[in-house]
Design a protein around this motif. Sequence first.
Motif, PDB file in Angstrom:
ATOM      1  N   GLU A  91       0.669  -1.228   0.225  1.00 22.91           N
ATOM      2  CA  GLU A  91      -0.005  -0.109   0.230  1.00 22.91           C
ATOM      3  C   GLU A  91       0.739   1.380   0.136  1.00 22.91           C
ATOM      4  O   GLU A  91       0.503   2.349  -0.591  1.00 22.91           O
ATOM      5  CB  GLU A  91      -0.854  -0.311   1.558  1.00 22.91           C
ATOM      6  N   ALA A  92       1.835   1.162   0.897  1.00 24.06           N
ATOM      7  CA  ALA A  92       2.934   2.311   0.507  1.00 24.06           C
ATOM      8  C   ALA A  92       3.614   2.660  -1.122  1.00 24.06           C
ATOM      9  O   ALA A  92       3.543   3.435  -1.642  1.00 24.06           O
ATOM     10  CB  ALA A  92       4.004   2.143   1.640  1.00 24.06           C
ATOM     11  N   GLN A  93       3.856   1.320  -1.949  1.00 25.44           N
ATOM     12  CA  GLN A  93       4.084   1.220  -2.618  1.00 25.44           C
ATOM     13  C   GLN A  93       2.875   2.429  -3.439  1.00 25.44           C
ATOM     14  O   GLN A  93       2.913   2.886  -4.556  1.00 25.44           O
ATOM     15  CB  GLN A  93       4.806   0.264  -3.457  1.00 25.44           C
ATOM     16  N   ILE A  94       1.872   1.990  -3.578  1.00 29.08           N
ATOM     17  CA  ILE A  94       1.050   2.104  -4.492  1.00 29.08           C
ATOM     18  C   ILE A  94       0.388   3.955  -3.863  1.00 29.08           C
ATOM     19  O   ILE A  94       0.158   4.790  -4.738  1.00 29.08           O
ATOM     20  CB  ILE A  94      -0.328   1.365  -4.140  1.00 29.08           C
TER      21      ILE A  94
ATOM     22  N   THR B 283       3.154   5.639  -3.135  1.00 29.77           N
ATOM     23  CA  THR B 283       3.873   5.878  -3.634  1.00 29.77           C
ATOM     24  C   THR B 283       3.582   6.547  -5.513  1.00 29.77           C
ATOM     25  O   THR B 283       4.800   7.648  -5.690  1.00 29.77           O
ATOM     26  CB  THR B 283       5.620   5.528  -3.745  1.00 29.77           C
ATOM     27  N   SER B 284       3.180   5.558  -5.888  1.00 32.52           N
ATOM     28  CA  SER B 284       2.864   6.534  -7.042  1.00 32.52           C
ATOM     29  C   SER B 284       2.083   6.654  -7.664  1.00 32.52           C
ATOM     30  O   SER B 284       1.294   7.224  -8.353  1.00 32.52           O
ATOM     31  CB  SER B 284       2.444   4.422  -7.822  1.00 32.52           C
ATOM     32  N   GLY B 285       1.050   7.140  -6.890  1.00 29.71           N
ATOM     33  CA  GLY B 285       0.634   8.209  -6.597  1.00 29.71           C
ATOM     34  C   GLY B 285      -1.416   7.798  -6.470  1.00 29.71           C
ATOM     35  O   GLY B 285      -2.360   8.639  -6.922  1.00 29.71           O
ATOM     36  N   TYR B 286      -1.746   6.705  -6.363  1.00 30.38           N
ATOM     37  CA  TYR B 286      -2.446   5.879  -6.159  1.00 30.38           C
ATOM     38  C   TYR B 286      -3.268   6.196  -4.745  1.00 30.38           C
ATOM     39  O   TYR B 286      -2.505   6.273  -3.759  1.00 30.38           O
ATOM     40  CB  TYR B 286      -3.266   4.993  -6.639  1.00 30.38           C
ATOM     41  N   ALA B 287      -5.375   6.184  -3.904  1.00 32.98           N
ATOM     42  CA  ALA B 287      -5.061   6.322  -2.773  1.00 32.98           C
ATOM     43  C   ALA B 287      -4.783   5.286  -2.647  1.00 32.98           C
ATOM     44  O   ALA B 287      -4.761   5.301  -1.222  1.00 32.98           O
ATOM     45  CB  ALA B 287      -6.480   6.684  -3.064  1.00 32.98           C
ATOM     46  N   GLY B 288      -5.505   4.105  -3.287  1.00 36.10           N
ATOM     47  CA  GLY B 288      -5.898   2.944  -2.628  1.00 36.10           C
ATOM     48  C   GLY B 288      -5.870   1.985  -3.390  1.00 36.10           C
ATOM     49  O   GLY B 288      -5.642   1.545  -4.585  1.00 36.10           O
ATOM     50  N   PRO B 289      -5.750   0.093  -2.534  1.00 36.26           N
ATOM     51  CA  PRO B 289      -5.819  -1.443  -3.997  1.00 36.26           C
ATOM     52  C   PRO B 289      -6.598  -1.344  -5.076  1.00 36.26           C
ATOM     53  O   PRO B 289      -7.039  -1.830  -6.475  1.00 36.26           O
ATOM     54  CB  PRO B 289      -5.559  -2.277  -3.075  1.00 36.26           C
ATOM     55  N   ASP B 290      -7.999  -0.300  -4.278  1.00 33.04           N
ATOM     56  CA  ASP B 290      -9.190  -0.343  -5.516  1.00 33.04           C
ATOM     57  C   ASP B 290      -8.594   0.214  -6.805  1.00 33.04           C
ATOM     58  O   ASP B 290      -9.130  -0.007  -7.939  1.00 33.04           O
ATOM     59  CB  ASP B 290     -10.473   0.654  -4.644  1.00 33.04           C
TER      60      ASP B 290
ATOM     61  N   VAL C 208      -5.815   0.321  -8.433  1.00 35.54           N
ATOM     62  CA  VAL C 208      -5.095  -0.250  -8.985  1.00 35.54           C
ATOM     63  C   VAL C 208      -5.087  -1.834  -9.404  1.00 35.54           C
ATOM     64  O   VAL C 208      -6.135  -2.485  -8.500  1.00 35.54           O
ATOM     65  CB  VAL C 208      -3.557  -0.899  -8.060  1.00 35.54           C
ATOM     66  N   GLU C 209      -4.682  -2.345 -10.425  1.00 28.47           N
ATOM     67  CA  GLU C 209      -5.838  -3.261 -11.228  1.00 28.47           C
ATOM     68  C   GLU C 209      -4.130  -4.368 -10.692  1.00 28.47           C
ATOM     69  O   GLU C 209      -4.933  -6.168 -10.752  1.00 28.47           O
ATOM     70  CB  GLU C 209      -5.067  -2.919 -13.144  1.00 28.47           C
ATOM     71  N   LYS C 210      -2.889  -3.897 -10.935  1.00 31.65           N
ATOM     72  CA  LYS C 210      -1.998  -4.995 -10.081  1.00 31.65           C
ATOM     73  C   LYS C 210      -0.658  -3.865  -9.680  1.00 31.65           C
ATOM     74  O   LYS C 210      -0.003  -3.350  -9.995  1.00 31.65           O
ATOM     75  CB  LYS C 210      -1.033  -6.247 -11.832  1.00 31.65           C
ATOM     76  N   VAL C 211      -0.381  -5.595  -8.873  1.00 29.50           N
ATOM     77  CA  VAL C 211       1.270  -4.638  -8.797  1.00 29.50           C
ATOM     78  C   VAL C 211       2.214  -6.153  -8.538  1.00 29.50           C
ATOM     79  O   VAL C 211       1.994  -6.960  -8.167  1.00 29.50           O
ATOM     80  CB  VAL C 211       1.104  -4.276  -6.564  1.00 29.50           C
ATOM     81  N   ILE C 212       3.386  -5.681  -9.058  1.00 34.33           N
ATOM     82  CA  ILE C 212       4.170  -6.498  -9.471  1.00 34.33           C
ATOM     83  C   ILE C 212       5.450  -6.444  -8.881  1.00 34.33           C
ATOM     84  O   ILE C 212       5.623  -5.121  -8.869  1.00 34.33           O
ATOM     85  CB  ILE C 212       4.177  -6.558 -10.789  1.00 34.33           C
ATOM     86  N   LEU C 213       6.081  -7.519  -8.085  1.00 37.68           N
ATOM     87  CA  LEU C 213       7.474  -7.379  -7.735  1.00 37.68           C
ATOM     88  C   LEU C 213       8.293  -7.883  -8.592  1.00 37.68           C
ATOM     89  O   LEU C 213       8.777  -8.857  -9.231  1.00 37.68           O
ATOM     90  CB  LEU C 213       7.737  -8.130  -6.051  1.00 37.68           C
TER      91      LEU C 213
ATOM     92  N   ASN D 240       2.462   3.949 -14.588  1.00 39.74           N
ATOM     93  CA  ASN D 240       3.131   4.335 -13.584  1.00 39.74           C
ATOM     94  C   ASN D 240       4.498   2.858 -12.990  1.00 39.74           C
ATOM     95  O   ASN D 240       3.518   2.316 -13.151  1.00 39.74           O
ATOM     96  CB  ASN D 240       2.983   5.375 -12.447  1.00 39.74           C
ATOM     97  N   ASP D 241       5.161   3.569 -13.407  1.00 39.47           N
ATOM     98  CA  ASP D 241       6.451   2.771 -12.990  1.00 39.47           C
ATOM     99  C   ASP D 241       6.643   2.679 -11.393  1.00 39.47           C
ATOM    100  O   ASP D 241       7.222   3.820 -11.801  1.00 39.47           O
ATOM    101  CB  ASP D 241       7.490   1.811 -14.012  1.00 39.47           C
TER     102      ASP D 241
END
Lengths: 155, 118
Positions: free
Chosen positions: A116-119, A121-128, A130-135, A153-154
């Motif tokens: 969630e911190a990374q989300i 940082t990428s400029g989005y409010a939360g997981p809702d 976002v489509e995917k978070v990839i390590l 956003n990368d």
Amino acid sequence: MTNIVIRSVLVYLLLLAAMRFMGKRQIGEMQMTEFITMIMLSELAILPVTDTDIPLLQGIVPLAVISSAEVVFSFFESRSVRFLRFMSGNPIILLDSGGYIEKNLRMTRISREDVEAQIRTSGYAGPDEVEKVILERTGKMSVLPKRESGEVNDA
Amino acid sequence: MRNFIAAVVIILVVAGAVVLNAAHIKSACGELDSLLAAGEYRKALEKWERERPYMAFFIRDGEIDAADLHLRELELARSRNDRDGEQEHLAGARDALIEMINYESVSLGSIFCVPFRR
């Protein structure tokens, strides 16, 4: 003392040459082999500088071998996806369509809070949003927005 | 591609140089040890003086200095008829040479274990 100064300069120049030879410009985007190479080079290079009892060649030879090995490995990584996966692993999906993939979070030892911190940082409010978070293989997280957000956003 | 070829060449050259260097050092130290065993101290010292500049590039100064000290003192001890000193420095010189040979030898023991030092 003079020897230490001369060795310091020589080793520094050799390290620069090794970095140039390896071709890495963005040190923050390292693959696993590159990260290991950097650690080893820094440790090996300093040995003959601080201990004049050690012949200078004992620092130069490992430096040359490790730099060359890194160039060889990265060459094969660029030519073979299978080799790349073997050396650096695969990107791992941590969140998909708003839902966390718990198995992958446990495997990578990454918490939901980290994601969630990374989300954020990428400029989005939360997981809702976002489509995917990839390590990624480099250890960084990529945040892919939902299609209606319209931006990619990368991390 | 150019860097890849250069890297492969560097690795091959280093591997070849390491093998040749190890063979040379082991051969030179073996000959020195044989000369010492035969009591040819003067010849051993002369050979050591020829080999030392090359070895100094690859072997720690401490080990080079130890061998150098014992070989020089050995010759002096013989000239003074100092039997005890001669035995002591002969053992010291041979140990130093064996240390150098072991340093260039590859085995599971040399890779994983710290070599025994007296």
